[in-house]
Design a protein around this motif. Structure first.
Motif, PDB file in Angstrom:
ATOM      1  N   ALA A   1      -3.776  -8.007  -5.916  1.00 19.28           N
ATOM      2  CA  ALA A   1      -3.964  -9.135  -6.823  1.00 19.28           C
ATOM      3  C   ALA A   1      -3.851 -10.429  -6.035  1.00 19.28           C
ATOM      4  N   ILE A   2      -4.774 -11.349  -6.281  1.00 19.08           N
ATOM      5  CA  ILE A   2      -4.737 -12.698  -5.713  1.00 19.08           C
ATOM      6  C   ILE A   2      -4.642 -13.658  -6.892  1.00 19.08           C
ATOM      7  N   THR A   3      -3.472 -14.216  -7.095  1.00 19.75           N
ATOM      8  CA  THR A   3      -3.236 -15.093  -8.235  1.00 19.75           C
ATOM      9  C   THR A   3      -2.535 -16.359  -7.778  1.00 19.75           C
ATOM     10  N   SER A   4      -2.301 -17.261  -8.707  1.00 16.78           N
ATOM     11  CA  SER A   4      -1.597 -18.502  -8.391  1.00 16.78           C
ATOM     12  C   SER A   4      -0.149 -18.241  -7.993  1.00 16.78           C
ATOM     13  N   ARG A   5       0.382 -17.077  -8.377  1.00 18.50           N
ATOM     14  CA  ARG A   5       1.761 -16.742  -8.035  1.00 18.50           C
ATOM     15  C   ARG A   5       1.881 -16.129  -6.657  1.00 18.50           C
ATOM     16  N   GLY A   6       0.755 -15.790  -6.043  1.00 14.33           N
ATOM     17  CA  GLY A   6       0.788 -15.206  -4.718  1.00 14.33           C
ATOM     18  C   GLY A   6      -0.166 -14.035  -4.600  1.00 14.33           C
ATOM     19  N   THR A   7      -0.173 -13.403  -3.444  1.00 15.13           N
ATOM     20  CA  THR A   7      -1.080 -12.299  -3.151  1.00 15.13           C
ATOM     21  C   THR A   7      -0.288 -11.072  -2.749  1.00 15.13           C
ATOM     22  N   ILE A   8      -0.625  -9.919  -3.345  1.00  9.66           N
ATOM     23  CA  ILE A   8      -0.006  -8.649  -2.969  1.00  9.66           C
ATOM     24  C   ILE A   8      -1.086  -7.581  -2.853  1.00  9.66           C
ATOM     25  N   PHE A   9      -0.863  -6.615  -1.966  1.00 12.63           N
ATOM     26  CA  PHE A   9      -1.712  -5.437  -1.849  1.00 12.63           C
ATOM     27  C   PHE A   9      -0.797  -4.224  -1.774  1.00 12.63           C
ATOM     28  N   SER A  10      -0.965  -3.296  -2.706  1.00 13.65           N
ATOM     29  CA  SER A  10      -0.125  -2.104  -2.763  1.00 13.65           C
ATOM     30  C   SER A  10      -0.900  -0.896  -2.255  1.00 13.65           C
ATOM     31  N   PHE A  11      -0.261  -0.117  -1.395  1.00 15.86           N
ATOM     32  CA  PHE A  11      -0.874   1.092  -0.839  1.00 15.86           C
ATOM     33  C   PHE A  11      -0.467   2.262  -1.732  1.00 15.86           C
TER      34      PHE A  11
ATOM     35  N   ASP B   1       3.130  -8.078   0.923  1.00 15.65           N
ATOM     36  CA  ASP B   1       3.357  -9.262   0.089  1.00 15.65           C
ATOM     37  C   ASP B   1       3.076 -10.513   0.907  1.00 15.65           C
ATOM     38  N   LEU B   2       2.061 -11.295   0.471  1.00 12.65           N
ATOM     39  CA  LEU B   2       1.680 -12.524   1.165  1.00 12.65           C
ATOM     40  C   LEU B   2       2.118 -13.759   0.387  1.00 12.65           C
ATOM     41  N   SER B   3       2.932 -13.576  -0.638  1.00 13.52           N
ATOM     42  CA  SER B   3       3.252 -14.672  -1.545  1.00 13.52           C
ATOM     43  C   SER B   3       4.015 -15.802  -0.878  1.00 13.52           C
ATOM     44  N   SER B   4       4.861 -15.477   0.109  1.00 15.51           N
ATOM     45  CA  SER B   4       5.681 -16.512   0.749  1.00 15.51           C
ATOM     46  C   SER B   4       4.959 -17.229   1.877  1.00 15.51           C
ATOM     47  N   GLY B   5       3.749 -16.784   2.198  1.00 15.61           N
ATOM     48  CA  GLY B   5       3.022 -17.352   3.329  1.00 15.61           C
ATOM     49  C   GLY B   5       3.238 -16.583   4.610  1.00 15.61           C
ATOM     50  N   VAL B   6       4.305 -15.773   4.670  1.00 19.25           N
ATOM     51  CA  VAL B   6       4.592 -14.912   5.818  1.00 19.25           C
ATOM     52  C   VAL B   6       4.477 -13.467   5.352  1.00 19.25           C
ATOM     53  N   PRO B   7       3.518 -12.689   5.848  1.00 20.75           N
ATOM     54  CA  PRO B   7       3.345 -11.313   5.378  1.00 20.75           C
ATOM     55  C   PRO B   7       4.602 -10.478   5.575  1.00 20.75           C
ATOM     56  N   THR B   8       4.991  -9.771   4.540  1.00 22.65           N
ATOM     57  CA  THR B   8       6.103  -8.837   4.618  1.00 22.65           C
ATOM     58  C   THR B   8       5.697  -7.534   3.954  1.00 22.65           C
ATOM     59  N   ILE B   9       6.305  -6.450   4.400  1.00 22.37           N
ATOM     60  CA  ILE B   9       6.061  -5.145   3.809  1.00 22.37           C
ATOM     61  C   ILE B   9       7.349  -4.700   3.129  1.00 22.37           C
ATOM     62  N   ARG B  10       7.247  -4.351   1.871  1.00 19.90           N
ATOM     63  CA  ARG B  10       8.417  -3.981   1.072  1.00 19.90           C
ATOM     64  C   ARG B  10       8.035  -2.849   0.131  1.00 19.90           C
ATOM     65  N   PRO B  11       9.030  -2.165  -0.429  1.00 21.53           N
ATOM     66  CA  PRO B  11       8.711  -1.126  -1.411  1.00 21.53           C
ATOM     67  C   PRO B  11       8.005  -1.715  -2.632  1.00 21.53           C
ATOM     68  N   THR B  12       7.031  -1.010  -3.148  1.00 25.45           N
ATOM     69  CA  THR B  12       6.332  -1.443  -4.359  1.00 25.45           C
ATOM     70  C   THR B  12       7.291  -1.407  -5.539  1.00 25.45           C
ATOM     71  N   THR B  13       7.260  -2.444  -6.355  1.00 21.30           N
ATOM     72  CA  THR B  13       8.137  -2.518  -7.519  1.00 21.30           C
ATOM     73  C   THR B  13       7.368  -2.152  -8.785  1.00 21.30           C
ATOM     74  N   ALA B  14       8.123  -1.875  -9.843  1.00 24.03           N
ATOM     75  CA  ALA B  14       7.500  -1.595 -11.135  1.00 24.03           C
ATOM     76  C   ALA B  14       6.705  -2.803 -11.616  1.00 24.03           C
TER      77      ALA B  14
END
Length: 534
Positions: free
Chosen positions: A142-152, A178-191
């Protein structure tokens, strides 16, 4: 030394993006298999069976959803308020090879890989932040105003290359870039991740019946009967997606993947220990494990066996080389020292008397997200000599030692490409002669970057300082060390020298460690030991 989940993973990958042909000359690459009336292509409403071309934009409004089925079996589902362009599609049905390049600029999208995605570099999704490559699997974003995430969701790997050229790899389903903060991070997918994207990709008014509006039939290689489309849609949306998302939701509810299917990652329970040995002459030396097999936990008896090297307060060639400490359980988190063997450099045993001691498991998690790592402390007092009944037997103790353990991944299951970074906690004991021989607990930050292709990386321990000081007016200096680690052999073990400063005093030493799995990711964390002295 303790460590945590893989925060960011990198992998070098390049893809040539060629100019797309014009609309008039373009070949058909797929068909709109399921649409909502508020989905458009080129300003025209998309209808069931409409052919999708190179360089054709698919846009939806607040109610629109469209699913595009490509001739290799790949599926793009475009959610509400979204923009997707199929820039390039090349497919050889005989060899089952080709390339898909799309641009995703807004909204939400799910991709289910077909035959092309099974090939390295086969599928590239360009985004405003960089390019995404998906191999042999399923992903949604999803690419939204709240940020960008890509789930595998499923498959071999999902690779993201940022505009700056850095590459981040997610190789385990159930994790999100998760690209929402401007710095890409990889984290567990949340509900919340799953529910947000599902809400955008689903629509109760989606139409699955209609007629083809395109006047010209597609070429023979691209012919797929309507019932084939329908069956593939059912397979994709009703089975694969549901199963994968169900597994990830169950994982979020603390139902592990191992409860759903057996893991394919081989591992052994192992770990490391370290401490400071002190003899009755007032000599001190650092002692520790060198291999993950130096820590053994028997799951049937709960007995811990810890092997330490250079176990002598005053190191001498004729002194003890190995100490094998066996701890038997007295409660869930406590063990008592039940036996101790000391062995010299030639393999000969010493006579050990009066061994006492114990081990304890620390129940708090060492670092966020690393509950798959166990750790604690141990202590021991003993006498030893080269012959029995020696009135001058050496008295020695290890007052404040540390151990860390986990599921050490088999070498064959470790990644062979990509780069990972780890951040966590360094625990240890500080001995400062200004403390009159007292040993105090220390804690600092651990960071390691690792290239699986080069089998080397950088380890640093920073801001390591005493948690408390036994002297009111004195605090040991803060220690900062770093060094290069490498894995020379075919075993899950890295080691290297470290050096730095304790306040204004130069220090040097070394570190040993291994990669551990959380049951899903083969290199989810690192454990090991380290030591440094003036």
């Amino acid at each position: 030394m303790g460590a945590v989940r893989a925060v960011v993973a990198f992998m070098a990958l390049g893809a040539a993006i060629l100019g797309a042909p014009t609309h008039a000359a373009a070949n058909k690459v797929g068909v709109a298999a399921a649409v909502n009336p508020d989905a458009f292509s080129g300003g025209k409403e998309i209808r069931i069976g409409k052919s999708i071309f190179y360089n054709e934009r698919i846009s939806t409004d607040a109610n629109g959803v469209v699913q595009v089925l490509l001739v290799d079996g790949s599926t793009f589902t475009v959610g509400k308020n979204s923009n997707v362009v199929i820039d390039k599609f090349v497919y050889d049905p005989n060899k089952k090879t080709g390339e898909i390049v799309t641009s995703f600029s807004k909204g939400s999208m799910r991709f289910i890989g077909g035959k092309i995605s099974k090939n390295p570099g086969g599928v590239t999704v360009n985004t405003p932040d960089g390019s995404l490559a998906i191999r042999g699997g399923m992903a949604q974003g999803a690419i939204t105003s709240r940020g960008t995430i890509f789930s595998f969701l499923f498959g071999n790997e999902m690779v993201f290359k940022s505009k700056s050229g850095k590459v981040y790899t997610v190789y385990q389903p159930g994790y999100t870039l998760d690209l929402s903060s401007g710095v890409p991070t990889i984290r567990p997918t949340t509900a919340e991740d799953i529910q947000t994207i599902l809400a955008s990709l689903s629509n109760g008014n989606t139409n699955t019946a209609g007629v083809t509006t395109d006047n010209q039939p597609p070429p023979q290689n691209f012919v797929i009967l309507p019932q084939d489309f329908q069956q593939m849609i059912i397979d994709a949306t009703g089975t694969r997606i549901s199963d994968e998302i169900l597994q990830q939701i169950l994982a979020l509810q603390e139902t592990t993947i191992e409860q759903l299917e057996e893991t394919s990652i081989d591992f052994t329970i192992g770990g490391y220990g370290s401490g400071i040995a002190h003899d009755d002459y007032g000599n001190y030396t650092t002692v520790g494990s060198k291999y993950s097999t130096d820590f053994d936990y028997n799951e049937d008896s709960d007995v811990i066996t810890l092997t330490l090297h250079n176990v002598e307060g005053s190191p001498q060639p004729s002194g003890p080389n190995l100490g094998i400490f066996k701890f038997s359980p007295v409660s869930n988190n406590n063990w008592t020292l039940s036996s101790l063997r000391l062995i010299d450099h030639s393999g000969n045993p010493f006579y050990v008397t009066d061994p006492t001691g114990g081990a304890e498991r620390r129940t708090q998690v060492m670092c966020p997200g690393c509950n798959f790592i166990e750790w604690g402390e141990f202590h021991a007092d003993y006498k030893y000599s080269s012959y029995p009944n020696d009135p001058y037997a050496m008295q020695e103790d290890i007052n404040n030692g540390w151990w860390v353990g986990g599921a050490v991944t088999a070498f064959k299951d470790l990644p062979t490409t990509g780069t990972a970074t780890y951040s966590g906690t360094a625990r240890g004991t500080i001995l400062d002669y200004n403390l009159d021989g007292a040993q105090v607990e220390g804690r600092g930050d651990l960071d390691m970057s690792w290239s699986f292709a080069k089998r080397s990386g950088q380890l640093s321990i920073s801001d390591f300082k005493a948690i408390s000081s036994p002297l009111q007016n004195y605090t040991p200096p803060t220690l900062n060390v770093s060094g290069t680690m490498s894995t020379p052999g075919s075993v899950n073990r890295f080691s290297g020298d470290i050096s730095g400063m304790a306040g204004q005093i130069p220090v040097s030493g070394g570190a040993f460690g291994s990669f551990v799995t959380d049951g899903r990711r083969p290199a989810a964390g690192v454990i090991g030991n380290w030591g440094a002295k003036t």
